[in-house]
Design a protein around this motif. Structure first.
Motif, PDB file in Angstrom:
ATOM      1  N   TRP B  82     -11.111   2.858  -8.621  1.00  0.00           N
ATOM      2  CA  TRP B  82      -9.646   2.771  -8.668  1.00  0.00           C
ATOM      3  C   TRP B  82      -9.166   1.439  -8.106  1.00  0.00           C
ATOM      4  O   TRP B  82      -8.227   0.834  -8.625  1.00  0.00           O
ATOM      5  CB  TRP B  82      -9.005   3.950  -7.930  1.00  0.00           C
ATOM      6  CG  TRP B  82      -8.999   5.223  -8.719  1.00  0.00           C
ATOM      7  CD1 TRP B  82      -9.604   6.404  -8.394  1.00  0.00           C
ATOM      8  CD2 TRP B  82      -8.351   5.462  -9.989  1.00  0.00           C
ATOM      9  NE1 TRP B  82      -9.377   7.354  -9.370  1.00  0.00           N
ATOM     10  CE2 TRP B  82      -8.615   6.808 -10.356  1.00  0.00           C
ATOM     11  CE3 TRP B  82      -7.581   4.672 -10.848  1.00  0.00           C
ATOM     12  CZ2 TRP B  82      -8.130   7.385 -11.538  1.00  0.00           C
ATOM     13  CZ3 TRP B  82      -7.107   5.242 -12.031  1.00  0.00           C
ATOM     14  CH2 TRP B  82      -7.370   6.578 -12.365  1.00  0.00           C
ATOM     15  N   PHE B  85      -9.598  -1.056 -10.756  1.00  0.00           N
ATOM     16  CA  PHE B  85      -8.564  -0.855 -11.783  1.00  0.00           C
ATOM     17  C   PHE B  85      -7.220  -1.428 -11.349  1.00  0.00           C
ATOM     18  O   PHE B  85      -6.544  -2.133 -12.096  1.00  0.00           O
ATOM     19  CB  PHE B  85      -8.426   0.642 -12.073  1.00  0.00           C
ATOM     20  CG  PHE B  85      -7.231   1.005 -12.914  1.00  0.00           C
ATOM     21  CD1 PHE B  85      -7.221   0.757 -14.285  1.00  0.00           C
ATOM     22  CD2 PHE B  85      -6.111   1.597 -12.343  1.00  0.00           C
ATOM     23  CE1 PHE B  85      -6.117   1.088 -15.067  1.00  0.00           C
ATOM     24  CE2 PHE B  85      -5.006   1.934 -13.122  1.00  0.00           C
ATOM     25  CZ  PHE B  85      -5.005   1.669 -14.489  1.00  0.00           C
ATOM     26  N   LYS B  89      -6.499  -4.478 -13.651  1.00  0.00           N
ATOM     27  CA  LYS B  89      -5.624  -4.087 -14.760  1.00  0.00           C
ATOM     28  C   LYS B  89      -4.149  -4.071 -14.382  1.00  0.00           C
ATOM     29  O   LYS B  89      -3.307  -4.482 -15.158  1.00  0.00           O
ATOM     30  CB  LYS B  89      -6.023  -2.709 -15.293  1.00  0.00           C
ATOM     31  CG  LYS B  89      -7.465  -2.608 -15.777  1.00  0.00           C
ATOM     32  CD  LYS B  89      -7.703  -3.452 -17.024  1.00  0.00           C
ATOM     33  CE  LYS B  89      -9.136  -3.297 -17.523  1.00  0.00           C
ATOM     34  NZ  LYS B  89      -9.381  -4.131 -18.729  1.00  0.00           N
ATOM     35  N   LEU B  90      -3.856  -3.558 -13.211  1.00  0.00           N
ATOM     36  CA  LEU B  90      -2.435  -3.460 -12.830  1.00  0.00           C
ATOM     37  C   LEU B  90      -1.963  -4.641 -12.000  1.00  0.00           C
ATOM     38  O   LEU B  90      -0.811  -4.685 -11.579  1.00  0.00           O
ATOM     39  CB  LEU B  90      -2.154  -2.140 -12.101  1.00  0.00           C
ATOM     40  CG  LEU B  90      -2.479  -0.836 -12.839  1.00  0.00           C
ATOM     41  CD1 LEU B  90      -1.777   0.340 -12.168  1.00  0.00           C
ATOM     42  CD2 LEU B  90      -2.087  -0.892 -14.321  1.00  0.00           C
ATOM     43  N   LYS B  91      -2.829  -5.583 -11.725  1.00  0.00           N
ATOM     44  CA  LYS B  91      -2.466  -6.811 -11.018  1.00  0.00           C
ATOM     45  C   LYS B  91      -1.914  -6.580  -9.612  1.00  0.00           C
ATOM     46  O   LYS B  91      -1.012  -7.278  -9.159  1.00  0.00           O
ATOM     47  CB  LYS B  91      -1.444  -7.629 -11.835  1.00  0.00           C
ATOM     48  CG  LYS B  91      -1.878  -7.919 -13.271  1.00  0.00           C
ATOM     49  CD  LYS B  91      -3.163  -8.721 -13.317  1.00  0.00           C
ATOM     50  CE  LYS B  91      -3.649  -8.924 -14.757  1.00  0.00           C
ATOM     51  NZ  LYS B  91      -5.070  -9.349 -14.795  1.00  0.00           N
ATOM     52  N   PHE B  92      -2.454  -5.584  -8.961  1.00  0.00           N
ATOM     53  CA  PHE B  92      -2.146  -5.420  -7.543  1.00  0.00           C
ATOM     54  C   PHE B  92      -2.834  -6.549  -6.801  1.00  0.00           C
ATOM     55  O   PHE B  92      -3.894  -7.009  -7.231  1.00  0.00           O
ATOM     56  CB  PHE B  92      -2.720  -4.094  -7.024  1.00  0.00           C
ATOM     57  CG  PHE B  92      -1.811  -2.906  -7.184  1.00  0.00           C
ATOM     58  CD1 PHE B  92      -1.433  -2.467  -8.442  1.00  0.00           C
ATOM     59  CD2 PHE B  92      -1.349  -2.212  -6.070  1.00  0.00           C
ATOM     60  CE1 PHE B  92      -0.608  -1.364  -8.593  1.00  0.00           C
ATOM     61  CE2 PHE B  92      -0.524  -1.109  -6.209  1.00  0.00           C
ATOM     62  CZ  PHE B  92      -0.152  -0.681  -7.467  1.00  0.00           C
ATOM     63  N   GLU B  96      -3.200  -4.535  -1.376  1.00  0.00           N
ATOM     64  CA  GLU B  96      -2.397  -3.357  -1.727  1.00  0.00           C
ATOM     65  C   GLU B  96      -3.236  -2.215  -2.290  1.00  0.00           C
ATOM     66  O   GLU B  96      -2.772  -1.078  -2.363  1.00  0.00           O
ATOM     67  CB  GLU B  96      -1.365  -3.732  -2.805  1.00  0.00           C
ATOM     68  CG  GLU B  96      -0.364  -4.777  -2.377  1.00  0.00           C
ATOM     69  CD  GLU B  96       0.450  -5.264  -3.584  1.00  0.00           C
ATOM     70  OE1 GLU B  96       1.670  -5.474  -3.406  1.00  0.00           O
ATOM     71  OE2 GLU B  96      -0.119  -5.439  -4.673  1.00  0.00           O
ATOM     72  N   VAL B 100      -3.395   2.954  -2.098  1.00  0.00           N
ATOM     73  CA  VAL B 100      -3.228   3.803  -3.280  1.00  0.00           C
ATOM     74  C   VAL B 100      -4.546   4.482  -3.654  1.00  0.00           C
ATOM     75  O   VAL B 100      -4.582   5.667  -3.998  1.00  0.00           O
ATOM     76  CB  VAL B 100      -2.670   2.983  -4.467  1.00  0.00           C
ATOM     77  CG1 VAL B 100      -2.506   3.879  -5.695  1.00  0.00           C
ATOM     78  CG2 VAL B 100      -1.327   2.365  -4.105  1.00  0.00           C
ATOM     79  N   ASP B 103      -5.487   7.791  -2.131  1.00  0.00           N
ATOM     80  CA  ASP B 103      -5.006   9.020  -2.767  1.00  0.00           C
ATOM     81  C   ASP B 103      -5.733   9.302  -4.082  1.00  0.00           C
ATOM     82  O   ASP B 103      -6.162  10.432  -4.336  1.00  0.00           O
ATOM     83  CB  ASP B 103      -3.506   8.928  -3.059  1.00  0.00           C
ATOM     84  CG  ASP B 103      -2.673   9.037  -1.793  1.00  0.00           C
ATOM     85  OD1 ASP B 103      -3.174   9.588  -0.790  1.00  0.00           O
ATOM     86  OD2 ASP B 103      -1.519   8.574  -1.809  1.00  0.00           O
ATOM     87  N   LEU B 104      -5.839   8.281  -4.917  1.00  0.00           N
ATOM     88  CA  LEU B 104      -6.447   8.482  -6.239  1.00  0.00           C
ATOM     89  C   LEU B 104      -7.876   9.000  -6.140  1.00  0.00           C
ATOM     90  O   LEU B 104      -8.332   9.766  -6.990  1.00  0.00           O
ATOM     91  CB  LEU B 104      -6.411   7.174  -7.038  1.00  0.00           C
ATOM     92  CG  LEU B 104      -5.038   6.769  -7.586  1.00  0.00           C
ATOM     93  CD1 LEU B 104      -5.052   5.320  -8.071  1.00  0.00           C
ATOM     94  CD2 LEU B 104      -4.604   7.695  -8.718  1.00  0.00           C
TER      95      LEU B 104
END
Ligand SMILES: [Mn+2]
Ligand SMILES: [Mn+2]
Ligand SMILES: [Mn+2]
Ligand SMILES: [Mn+2]
Lengths: 220, 220
Positions: B82, B85, B89-92, B96, B100, B103-104
């Motif tokens: 995660w 990813f 992919k999400l450019k965090f 950061e 997240v 939790d994931l």
DNA sequence: AAAATTATTTAGTTTTGTCTAAATAATTTT
DNA sequence: AAAATTATTTAGACAAAACTAAATAATTTT
């Protein structure tokens, strides 16, 4: 906006769905929908009332408040974005996405969801054709009618399939009906309520009432 | 493999991490790591022992069983996939992703994770350089040494940054040090234990002991 | 309008995971 | 080797979310 437990979120989402249909939701309806017991529903309703997410008087039904509605749309947004991700990016089939999304929807980072939305290209509908609320809770409200009520001779496009089982997917794949398929009802048979439909210029074929009941279309 | 609660999983992961260092883990260590109380740790340890995930005698430390280790690797796999990813992919940004992923990682669908792994192209390391276990629990075990222990004049590649704060990311970005950067220690200063390092043919510059402590490198 | 049925709520438990305070064991200091 | 300190466990409570069984309210049937 506060954070809610997975359990609270599942209740909120269920109330939202059921009140679309009936205007108000009863204890037994909710218990049935969530596969739980009426007594558990009453407990949770007291809690959600205390949090001002819903209005209810004992023995009357429940209704989400404005705030409750907003929370529901947030959960639905997460659920449907994840479903889209699973189908589009991870190549899950149609009938597999719901179960996993049921868990992923409870990870509540706002940034995660907004970035996911962007990554996916701001999709408007999930893999079943249900609209995805945007970051402000707005979503498409196109008029959808059940295929059983589409008049013969009126061209329409399949927009939505309600039942999400493997069984219906198998049948739809065989019949080559997917979301976006343009079709027309040729004839309705009174005896078993089956429908003869035609896709494009292909030969017409018959589908059962049970199948048609689960398909929604939009006029074109 | 059975399913465990998010709480159990967080304990298992913490024990796995701490026992890498100390061989065995104490009640207080765990309580501190998980920001909980020693009494809560004892409670959970009894439970995990009952489930045969760890071995322990009262007042001795804890150690995961073989099964416990496998479970831990599964959670770490999910966590790091995660993180990859989110960053890729999400450019965090780097600092950061951990929160997240925390939790994931508890969404435990095996299919989800294996498909995600495939979608990501079977990455070997997460955004901090930590290895990602594969579907069988195997992961890269390359020898990493702390930058403070790299002898002067030995070329090496940055493989890993331990501290995941925004503060260290800011500093590393300013110094243009990222994972994969090839560098060499020119000189070590005894007084404040600062290091003079050089990247490629650029002019050498100095980094503090505190920074170097958080950077791991691999010999080339 | 009573009686029977159905729906909903209340009361009392259970499980999971947490906490504080008190008891006990182990370790360190003197 | 005591005494003091530190670490760990036990005992007892609590909150969240569920359940079963019993009580009560509302609705439907007769
Ligand atoms: Mn769904
Ligand atoms: Mn859910
Ligand atoms: Mn992490
Ligand atoms: Mn976690």
């Amino acid at each position: 906006m506060l954070n809610y437990s997975a359990s609270e979120e599942n209740y909120i989402k269920a109330i939202y769905r059921l009140q679309r249909q009936d205007g108000t939701v009863t204890t037994n309806e909710l218990a049935h929908e969530l596969k739980t017991k009426p007594a558990s529903v009453t407990d949770m309703m007291k809690k959600l009332k205390l949090k001002k997410l819903l209005r209810y008087q004992p023995y009357q039904g429940f209704r989400l408040t404005q705030e409750g509605g907003k929370v529901a749309l947030g959960i639905i947004r997460r659920h449907r974005l994840w479903e889209y991700f699973l189908a589009e990016k991870l190549k899950f089939t149609w009938d597999e996405v719901h179960e996993v999304a049921e868990d992923l929807e409870h990870v509540s980072s706002k940034k995660l969801i907004d970035k996911l939305d962007e990554f996916l290209g701001f999709p408007r509908v999930d893999p079943h054709g249900d609209p995805i609320p945007d970051a402000h809770g707005r979503m498409e409200t196109s008029k959808k009618i059940i295929l059983t009520e589409l008049p013969a001779g009126t061209p329409a496009v399949v927009s939505n399939v309600i039942n999400q089982s493997t069984a219906i997917l198998e049948l739809l794949e065989h019949k080559k009906i997917i979301i976006g398929t343009r079709l027309e009802v040729k004839k309705k048979f009174e005896f078993d309520e089956s429908l003869e439909i035609r896709i494009g210029r292909q030969p017409a074929f018959t589908i059962s009432h049970q199948l048609a009941e689960n398909i929604f279309v939009q006029l074109v």
